[in-house]
Enzyme design. Structure first.
Site, mmCIF file in Angstrom:
data_model
loop_
_atom_site.group_PDB
_atom_site.id
_atom_site.type_symbol
_atom_site.label_atom_id
_atom_site.label_comp_id
_atom_site.label_asym_id
_atom_site.label_seq_id
_atom_site.Cartn_x
_atom_site.Cartn_y
_atom_site.Cartn_z
ATOM 1 N N ASP A 90 0.800 -1.230 0.000
ATOM 2 C CA ASP A 90 0.000 0.000 0.000
ATOM 3 C C ASP A 90 0.825 1.269 0.000
ATOM 4 O O ASP A 90 0.266 2.365 0.076
ATOM 5 C CB ASP A 90 -0.927 0.007 1.221
ATOM 6 N N ASP A 101 2.952 2.202 2.389
ATOM 7 C CA ASP A 101 3.410 2.578 3.727
ATOM 8 C C ASP A 101 4.383 1.511 4.211
ATOM 9 O O ASP A 101 4.858 0.692 3.437
ATOM 10 C CB ASP A 101 2.219 2.717 4.675
ATOM 11 N N HIS A 110 24.254 -8.156 22.298
ATOM 12 C CA HIS A 110 24.999 -7.673 21.148
ATOM 13 C C HIS A 110 25.180 -8.786 20.116
ATOM 14 O O HIS A 110 25.208 -9.969 20.461
ATOM 15 C CB HIS A 110 26.380 -7.170 21.587
ATOM 16 N N CYS A 123 22.085 -6.926 17.130
ATOM 17 C CA CYS A 123 22.418 -6.230 15.882
ATOM 18 C C CYS A 123 22.804 -7.199 14.767
ATOM 19 O O CYS A 123 23.511 -8.176 15.009
ATOM 20 C CB CYS A 123 23.575 -5.259 16.113
ATOM 21 N N SER A 178 27.795 -36.393 37.138
ATOM 22 C CA SER A 178 29.230 -36.104 37.150
ATOM 23 C C SER A 178 29.564 -34.863 37.962
ATOM 24 O O SER A 178 30.727 -34.522 38.096
ATOM 25 C CB SER A 178 29.735 -35.921 35.717
ATOM 26 N N HIS A 194 29.657 -27.733 57.782
ATOM 27 C CA HIS A 194 30.467 -28.203 56.649
ATOM 28 C C HIS A 194 29.898 -29.534 56.178
ATOM 29 O O HIS A 194 30.080 -30.567 56.832
ATOM 30 C CB HIS A 194 31.936 -28.374 57.060
ATOM 31 N N ASN A 220 28.439 -36.461 57.381
ATOM 32 C CA ASN A 220 27.775 -35.801 56.261
ATOM 33 C C ASN A 220 27.168 -36.820 55.298
ATOM 34 O O ASN A 220 27.829 -37.785 54.919
ATOM 35 C CB ASN A 220 28.774 -34.928 55.500
ATOM 36 N N GLU A 278 31.283 -39.199 39.326
ATOM 37 C CA GLU A 278 30.767 -40.147 38.330
ATOM 38 C C GLU A 278 29.896 -41.224 38.973
ATOM 39 O O GLU A 278 30.175 -42.416 38.897
ATOM 40 C CB GLU A 278 31.917 -40.789 37.549
ATOM 41 N N ASP A 332 58.000 -17.162 16.212
ATOM 42 C CA ASP A 332 57.767 -16.429 17.463
ATOM 43 C C ASP A 332 58.726 -16.828 18.563
ATOM 44 O O ASP A 332 58.623 -16.357 19.690
ATOM 45 C CB ASP A 332 56.319 -16.637 17.933
ATOM 46 N N SER A 380 54.300 -41.761 32.049
ATOM 47 C CA SER A 380 55.710 -41.487 32.336
ATOM 48 C C SER A 380 55.822 -40.048 32.819
ATOM 49 O O SER A 380 54.822 -39.351 32.977
ATOM 50 C CB SER A 380 56.569 -41.714 31.091
#
Length: 1732
Positions: free
Chosen positions: A337, A339, A444, A477, A988, A1007, A1043, A1147, A1450, A1470
């Site tokens: 239309d 718009d 972001h 964005c 685990s 504790h 415990n 485990e 490097d 080892s």
């Protein structure tokens, strides 16, 4: 779902709200907004407010006040004082101009100075998520703040916005507040009454436009209009079909076909065009013009498309630059239309190739058709408020919390809502792999990633969520910027194959914090305060959960954009604006999908057996609101929507003119689709079954149905009364062809006057009511001679004629005719020649012998016998069938025949694969088959058919032996009520102690069990575990723990097996005492009494109280505990130990035991006249006559069901008795059903009995009834039995009756109770069978063995097989598991049959490892033709003959002395290995390209390379490396084609860049094998293509000439096997006690074994050692001080470095836990401490 109230003020970045506020009470009791008197001409509205709230705020520009009114938005020119306003979206009729008339309002002025208020704050612009908050200026218009007098907008304003899908939209704004900034006064206008009139409204044009454009799919949008009720009188909206315009690139024609077929089946009328069509074109302008014309043409025809699907990337369908966003947008394809409001739901399936489009379509089809094997993932979602310093708390968290509070929760069916509100985001994206139905990220983004937490397109390509596809929304964005130079995030997540999402909603340009907030939760005026449902308009979350609406992916996006539109300002656009957001957001993927909200519901529907041709509409029953479509071969014939009564009238736009199978698809939002086929044509003459039902129990499916009503397969007799004098006998017609029936008319001079009858049949069945009158004679007077030939195709007799003679009627005898089976009109005539009338027989009866649409079933013989009935010849019809096998049943699953020849009306199938199945039952008659009757069944579980495990093969001489383990680890789809329950619990502790676990600190010292993570406490081969202390660091000191750590509730009716790993955190303080308990009742400490396992962990050496605790973790040990039947909870208790350190637990896994074997009680071992053996009896009535065993060998009248013995109870035994007798089984825990056979006296059948169960004991009061019955009138035999000599008169025994009773969970005992009867005779029981639940027994499946592809043995139940006499040579043996529902993959092994000598190992040695109690075995490989060319373990560094190349230059290379400490990392079994870095502590990230090259080799025939590799830090494991071979030189350029290239597997997600790398668990060592080509001279290991992880380790490099090793080693200690399958030539046996040991090593070849070579070893105790720390660590108050001759660093538990330095480091801490790392003389030390 409507929202009206909008809350307080906005606080943009740079604005912080104080807790200083004041409320001004206004002159209205409540805040209220109403819309009344709504019509096409006008509506009335009222707005009242009960308070104004002032809030003091601090900004970059100084201190101000924020003013807010409930239900209003902040408005104003940027930099000018901000005041609230109310904004509503309204519908405006065609041609109308909206005019507002203010009818009344109140007005009052308030001095803000009286409330201590500052000046009102200046209005600020919206902030893009790409903006740097520090660089965004605070806008202040000094001129505006110098104006005198009240300033503000007019009280009311109206602005036309555009037309949205046939509705003109305007914004109505109410400005209740004006402000005098100099006087600091507010003028509030309240109790506002207005009238909005639509001048020039064209009601007819408005309604016409609305009707032409209406679709229920847009109801989500319509519901957001303030005056939406104006359209409530719309007509039959639900007859509006769904239409879709598809514009696609020409190259996608073939790939698009499956999607188009499905959309047509679903009920979408498709209009499909491609860019190679001239009218479409390839340019943006031509495609847009074409689309707009299509929409306008459709609108004119009331057939406007609802959806616009664009198929292809921008190379075939380009977007255009947005007018507001300046970024690519598809908006203007659908905004017809002029718009910015679109007219169609538009989505783009962006693909650059047909293969990528297929990936998208495959996901869409699986999701929409709901064919995913496991739907439980639909109940899980992932919600992330991403990282941002300010806006995370202001917008991100409130957004996600709103979604969870109102929608994503258990109330709405979600079992797992993975929410990440702020950092850390550890492991958040792992849920995408395990399965979620919806993923929402707000923060972001970039073109190719969600920014923080980071999710890149590379990570998307590595997802593993096969069959678990989701909808993703990124409120961030540019993630949907689909013209980016590479595929954007939204494109990749939808394009990836068998993973990712089926659709993505995201923004092409930058998005904005405020607008994204509105987009999700609805328009409101609050940042930083949790929004409410009442205080916001409708947002995308709300629209998703609208009931009874067509919620598509596109409508969710529209709701978000409308919320942003709602929040826009009138006249002063200070937000980014609605136009921007309509250009910004896009749907990539299929936007027409209706997302499931948690687990979808099941549609209730009924389909007719068939459909006739040429109908304008059809009625189909389905759940109200369902969309029903009929199609064939991808062509849509008609659609309809089920009304409130559940009936859909499917209007046919294309009439059905041909017989065949047509597709019926029923869909509804949040319902599983129904996808069926229905037959079109004449109704079948073969009657189907009725009332088919289906139930499931585990992987067992049970079908039940009723026999065809015409007969019963069991041979029963059915008589139907039709009238007074006509009998019809129906029987199989074995002498007619298939699909034919025989009709016989018989009479015997009924009236004694030689008058007779004729039978007239009309095959067109259209004469009833016309030629055949509903009442009265066929005709009176003389009939035309062609009356019969023109109307009736079949006659009895064949020469029947209206001109009656004695030769063309049946007087005495019979006539017959053979007809095709089918539907007929017919009548039986009784001519009266004297009167000229042709009567129809039975006119005076209850039902005349005339029928409309009578079905003659094929294969049947219909005999109509005429009889006299009183004064007339009325009709009776008798249906007889004495042949019990005249038909059988055939059962189909998913279109495949699985059982035929059934005569019973029930069928069971066990071991059915998990998923959705369609079961059908068909009746097979002699001459044809009935239509199928079908039922949908969903079987829960897994689809995989588990293969055998650990298959091995060996030979001795010519005898081959195979051994394997039974299938495990996967559900067993096999005949069982409850196939393998698999793992009941597996934990685990990687994410701490789950909330479902319980901890008890029984000693009360504060504790208890706690979660632990590296650094400090490493789990078993992982980063985390749980621990309990007997000595606490940080000044806590000695503890005396008691415990408990308790599992969640378990279901172990048959018991189970518990395995777990345990160790002492300090090997020198290891004597921690613990126990394991099971409870079948509760989970309090008092419920755990008898320990199943109790022990003290073995200490490794002598302890010194001054030793540095926690330095050397003890050895992890695996423990196994059998759990008793009925176990509900398991507890781990740490107690009776003190002054050690920590006990670590990891485990924990619990598996349910397999089921007990089914068993049958035959009573054959019991003695005649005595109580049955192994059963308990109770004579509750006390008459001395209870249940007894009887034998047919002792009683002539008795016949057992099987064998000779039964059990019996009497209600008459020479005298009348009143029995109350119990027969009680032994313990049958785990039983799911009992099947038994009973018989009674056929002449006195009423002996009442019940089946009862007990879950506790065997007293009469412990039992409850689950089934009971009183046998009555069995009358099925007895003639074969002799007469009773004990009873009073002849009392024959009845036939045995079978019964099956389902038993409830928890059943322990079953009782048969004989009671509530007297003076009858007896009840007998025999062959009582109990079916047990649980996992499969070995015989639940069988094994099949193949040799060289040929089946040689099947039906095996043992896990071993031997075959002798096998020919010499190499053979492949395979084993396959055969289940009822399918077969597993084959597992194969190669076996060589020959007389080869099996050489043993060479040079076996055993020695004690330095400073430990471990034994180390070493040996040389057995002598063979294979020569070991190279074997290097780097224990003495990198040999000089090896070459290293630092290709990146490097200065860092492969080394055995890695910095900063200079000590080697632990090698494979080892002390030393060789390593290369991608991150060095204290130096930072590296970008390695390092080569490690072997010496020159001689491999003319090739060879085999084996080596071991690992990541030094399991949490930074993704090191990338490759292996190369060179046949020329050893420079980097000589290594071109990698023989092996991979990235090491990460154990967990990296949590913090500053974490202390290398101080946690070392990664797992992996052995790799590489075949080297002939002529190889050098082998290179290259570390490259990665950065910022840690170190890669390499060890034990072995190169042999020839083929790979064909043997393994088995290790023995003191003649007991301790290891097998070993491939390296060394083995370490840890944690030995002192004493002598004899070790043996055996070589296991594929076809034999060597002799065992042995070596002895004496393990001696270690000397006392008191370790000294090369540093001092003190905590005084909150000050941590570290002193050393080296470097020291202090970290928090998130891995952030807080302080660092040399010699002395001082740090003042907050309360909490910290880690200290010290490096002295190249060695690293880590200590954890607590600051109170």
């Amino acid at each position: 779902m409507r929202k009206l109230l909008l809350l307080i003020a906005a606080s943009l970045l740079g604005v912080g709200l104080y807790a200083q506020s004041a409320k001004i009470k206004l002159d209205a009791p409540t805040t209220r907004t109403t819309c009344t008197n709504n019509s096409f001409k006008q509506f009335d509205a009222s707005f009242s407010f009960n308070e104004v709230e002032l809030t003091k705020v601090e900004t970059k520009g100084g201190t101000f006040a924020s003013v807010s009114i409930p239900g209003a938005f902040p408005t104003g020119e940027v930099g000018s004082p901000e005041v609230p306003a109310v904004r509503k979206l309204i519908a405006v009729p065609v041609g109308a101009t909206p005019v507002v008339r203010v009818k009344s309002f109140t007005e009052q002025v308030y001095s803000l100075n009286q409330y201590g208020s500052e000046k009102l704050m200046p209005h600020q612009p919206s902030m893009s998520k790409s903006d740097d908050p520090e660089k965004v200026p605070f806008v202040y218009n000094a001129a505006a703040y110098a104006r005198k007098g009240f300033v503000g907008q007019e009280l009311t304003q109206v602005e036309m916005l555009g037309t949205m899908r046939g509705v003109r939209i305007a914004a109505l704004t109410i400005n209740p507040v004006q402000y005098d900034v100099v006087a600091n006064q507010l003028k509030v206008r309240n109790n506002i009454e207005i009238e909005v009139s639509f001048q020039g409204a064209d009601e007819v044009a408005t309604q016409r436009l609305y009707d032409a454009s209406f679709s229920p799919y847009f109801e989500t949008a319509y519901k957001q209009l303030f005056n939406r009720d104006v359209y409530t009188d719309h007509g039959d909206l639900y007859n509006t079909p769904v239409r879709m315009l598809v514009v696609a690139g020409a190259k996608f024609k073939e790939a698009l076909k499956p999607w188009l077929t499905w959309k047509a089946q679903k009920g979408f009328y498709l209009d499909v065009h491609y860019t190679d069509e001239a009218e479409v074109g390839t340019t943006n302008a031509s495609i847009k013009a074409f689309i707009h014309k299509k929409y306008n043409d459709g609108l004119a025809a009331s057939a406007a498309p609802v959806f616009l699907a664009l198929v292809g990337d921008t190379d075939v369908i380009s977007g255009e630059k947005g007018k507001k966003t300046k970024k690519v947008t598809d908006l203007y394809y659908s905004a017809v239309d002029g718009d910015y409001f679109p007219e169609m739901y538009t989505f783009r399936m962006s693909a650059s190739s047909p293969e990528e489009l297929t990936n998208i379509i495959d996901k869409v089809l699986m999701y929409e058709k709901a064919t995913m094997p496991d739907k439980s993932y639909l109940e899980k979602v992932l919600l992330i408020a991403g990282a941002d310093y300010s806006w995370n708390s202001q917008v991100g968290q409130p957004t996600i919390k709103y979604g969870m509070q109102y929608y994503y929760n258990q109330e709405h069916g979600y079992t797992d809502v993975y929410n990440y509100l702020k950092a850390p985001y550890t492991g958040c994206y792992s849920h995408l792999n395990t399965g979620v139905s919806f993923a929402n990220y707000t923060a972001h983004g970039s073109e190719t990633a969600w920014a923080d937490p980071l999710l890149t397109t590379s990570q998307l390509k590595a997802l593993t969520n096969k069959d678990k596809y989701f909808l993703a929304i990124g409120n961030c964005c540019i993630t949907a910027q689909f013209d980016y130079v590479q595929p954007c995030f939204g494109e990749v997540i939808t394009r990836v194959k068998e993973k990712g999402a089926y659709a993505y909603i995201g923004s092409s340009p930058n998005s904005y914090w405020g607008e994204d907030y509105y987009w999700s939760v609805g328009a409101n005026a609050v940042f930083g305060v949790q929004p409410t449902f009442e205080g916001t308009s409708m947002g995308s979350y709300d629209a998703t959960f609208l009931e009874d609406s067509y919620n598509t992916v596109n409508s969710i996006m529209w709701a978000g954009n409308l919320a942003a539109t709602h929040a826009g300002n009138i006249g002063n656009i200070t937000h980014i604006g609605a136009h921007y957001y309509w250009e910004a957001y896009h749907v990539l993927g299929d936007g027409s999908v209706m997302p499931y909200r948690a687990m979808p519901k099941t549609n209730t529907y009924t389909l007719p057996a068939s459909l006739p041709q040429n109908q304008a509409s059809y009625s189909i029953q389905a759940s109200a609101g369902s969309y029903v479509a009929i199609s064939k071969d991808g062509v849509l014939y008609g659609t309809g929507v089920a009304n409130a009564s559940g009936v859909a009238t499917v209007s046919m736009t294309k009439q059905i003119t041909e017989n065949g199978n047509y597709d019926v698809v029923i869909t509804r939002s949040n319902y599983l689709p129904v996808i069926k086929q229905i037959q079109v044509g004449e109704p079948s003459p073969y009657q189907p079954v009725s009332n088919l039902t289906a139930t499931t129990q585990g992987q067992k499916v049970t079908l039940k149905w009723e026999a065809p009503s015409a007969k019963k397969a069991e041979g029963s007799r059915e008589v139907k009364r039709i009238g007074d004098g006509l009998f019809v006998t129906i029987e199989p017609a074995n002498d007619v062809r298939a699909n034919e029936a025989k009709v016989v008319l018989a009479a015997d001079n009924v009236w004694g006057d030689n008058t007779g009858y004729q039978f007239l049949l009309d095959a067109d069945h259209n004469t009833f009511g016309s030629v055949i009158p509903a009442t009265g004679p066929l005709f009176t007077g003389t009939a035309s001679s062609n009356l019969y030939s023109a109307n009736f195709e079949y006659l009895v007799p064949a020469n029947a004629d209206p001109v009656v003679t004695t030769q063309n009627i049946i007087v005495t005898g019979q006539g017959e005719v053979v007809i095709p089976g089918g539907v007929y009109d017919y009548c039986i005539t009784n001519p009266e020649p004297a009167s000229g009338k042709m009567w129809i027989a039975g006119d005076g009866g209850n039902q005349p012998a005339r029928y409309d649409d009578f079905t003659f079933e094929a294969g049947k013989k219909y005999t109509f016998t005429m009889r006299r009935a009183g004064m007339g010849d009325g009709t009776d019809m008798e249906v007889e069938d004495d042949s019990p096998a005249s038909y059988t049943y055939t059962v189909y699953r998913d279109g495949t025949k699985i059982k035929e020849g059934l005569t019973a009306t029930t069928f069971e199938e066990d071991g059915v694969a998990a998923g959705n199945h369609e079961y059908c039952v068909e009746v097979k008659y002699t001459a044809g088959v009935s239509p199928k009757v079908c039922k949908d069944v969903t079987v829960e579980g897994s689809n995989e058919f588990a293969p055998v495990q650990n298959l091995t093969g060996s030979s001795v001489g010519q005898k081959v032996t195979l051994k394997w383990d039974a299938p495990n680890g996967t559900p067993n789809p096999n005949p069982n009520p409850n196939p393998n329950p698999g793992t009941t619990l597996s934990e685990s502790f990687e994410n701490g102690i789950p909330a479902s676990w319980k901890t008890i600190d029984a000693d009360g010292d504060g504790h208890g069990w706690k979660p632990g993570n590296a650094p400090g406490i490493a789990g078993y081969n992982s980063n985390g575990c749980v621990y309990s202390e007997s000595f606490g660091l940080g000044g806590i000191g000695v503890l005396t723990p008691d415990n408990y750590l308790i599992t969640p509730a378990l279901d172990l009716p048959n018991g189970g097996k518990l395995t777990f790993w345990v160790c002492a955190q300090d090997a020198n303080y290891a004597s921690e005492h613990y126990a394991v308990y099971a409870s079948s009742t509760g989970n309090d400490a008092s419920n755990f009494t008898n320990a199943l396992l109790e022990e003290t962990i073995t200490a490794k050496g002598v302890r010194s109280p001054k030793a540095i605790r926690g330095r050397i973790q003890g050895t992890w040990r695996q423990k196994t505990v059998d759990l008793p039947a009925g176990t509900k909870y398991v507890a781990f208790r740490h107690f009776q130990s003190t002054d050690m350190f920590y006990i670590d637990l990891d485990e924990v896994e619990i598996k349910a035991n397999g089921k007990r074997a089914d068993f049958t009680e035959t009573f054959e071992s019991s003695t005649h006249g005595e109580a049955p053996a192994e059963w308990t009896t109770i004579d509750a009535d006390g008459d001395g006559q209870g249940w007894l065993c009887l034998s047919s060998g002792q009683l002539d009248w008795l016949t057992a069901h099987g064998g000779s013995n039964v059990v019996s109870s009497f209600s008459w035994n020479g005298m009348a008795l009143n029995p109350d007798n119990y027969l009680i089984s032994k313990d049958v825990t785990g039983a799911t059903k009992v099947k038994y056979y009973y018989a009674v006296n056929d002449g006195f059948p009423g002996d009442h009995y019940a089946v009862m169960i007990s879950k506790t004991g065997t007293n009469a009061g412990d039992f409850t009834v689950v089934f009971e019955e009183t046998p009555n009138g069995i009358n099925k035999g007895g003639a074969r039995f002799g007469l009773s000599t004990e009873a009073n008169g002849a009392k024959p025994q009845s036939v045995w009756i079978e019964r099956t009773v389902d038993l409830p969970a928890g059943t322990k005992y079953v009782a048969f109770r004989h009671y509530n009867c007297s003076d009858l005779n007896y009840i007998l029981l025999d062959d009582i069978q109990f079916t047990m639940g649980g996992s499969p027994t070995p015989t639940d499946y069988t094994y099949t063995v193949y040799r060289d592809g040929t089946k040689i043995k099947e039906g095996l139940t043992e896990t071993t097989f031997e075959e002798d006499g096998v020919a010499t040579g190499n053979h492949e043996y395979c084993v396959e598991v055969k289940y009822t529902a399918g077969v597993s993959p084959k597992k194969c092994v190669d076996v060589t049959v020959n007389s080869t000598q099996f050489n043993p190992v060479q040079n076996l040695t055993a020695e004690q490892a330095p400073n430990s109690m471990d034994a180390i075995l070493k040996w040389n490989a057995p002598a063979s033709k294979r020569a070991e060319v190279l074997n290097e373990d780097f224990e003495n560094g990198i040999p000089a003959s090896w070459k290293t190349i630092d290709a990146d230059g490097d200065g860092n290379n492969w080394t055995t002395t890695p910095p900063p400490g200079g000590s080697s990392f632990a090698g494979h079994n080892s002390a030393i290995c060789v390593s290369s870095a991608s991150h060095i502590n204290f130096e930072g990230p590296q970008n390695p390209d390092n080569y490690l090259v072997t010496p020159e080799l001689s491999l003319p025939g090739g060879g085999t390379l084996t080596f071991w590799v690992c990541a030094q830090d399991a949490n930074y494991a993704s090191e990338h490396y490759a292996v190369y071979a060179s046949s020329t030189g050893n420079d980097a350029s000589n290594f071109a084609n990698a023989l092996l290239e991979e990235v090491l597997t990460a154990k967990t997600v990296v949590t913090a860049p500053e974490a202390i790398r290398g101080t946690r668990a070392q990664g797992t060592w992996y052995q790799k094998t590489v075949q080297l080509p002939a002529g190889t001279k050098y082998v290179a290991f290259r570390h490259f293509g990665c950065t910022d992880f840690f170190w890669i380790n390499l060890d034990d490099v072995v190169i042999t000439s020839g083929n790979a090793p064909s043997y393994t080693y088995t290790i023995y200690r003191n003649n007991t096997q301790i290891a097998s399958g070993v491939t390296e030539t060394t083995y370490r046996d840890p944690d030995l006690a002192t004493g002598f040991y004899t070790y043996g090593v055996k070589v296991v070849y594929p076809n034999g074994e060597s002799a065992i070579e042995t070596a002895t070893l004496n393990i001696t105790s270690l000397a006392d050692v008191t370790a000294q720390k090369p540093y001092t660590l003190t905590v005084v108050g909150k000050t941590i001080t570290v002193t050393c001759q080296g470097e020291a660093m202090i970290y928090d538990m998130n891995g952030r470095r807080l302080a660092a330095g040399r010699n002395t480091v001082v740090y003042t801490a907050q309360g909490g836990h910290y880690a200290v790392m010290v490096v002295v003389d190249g060695k690293s030390y880590v200590e954890k401490l607590a600051v109170k």
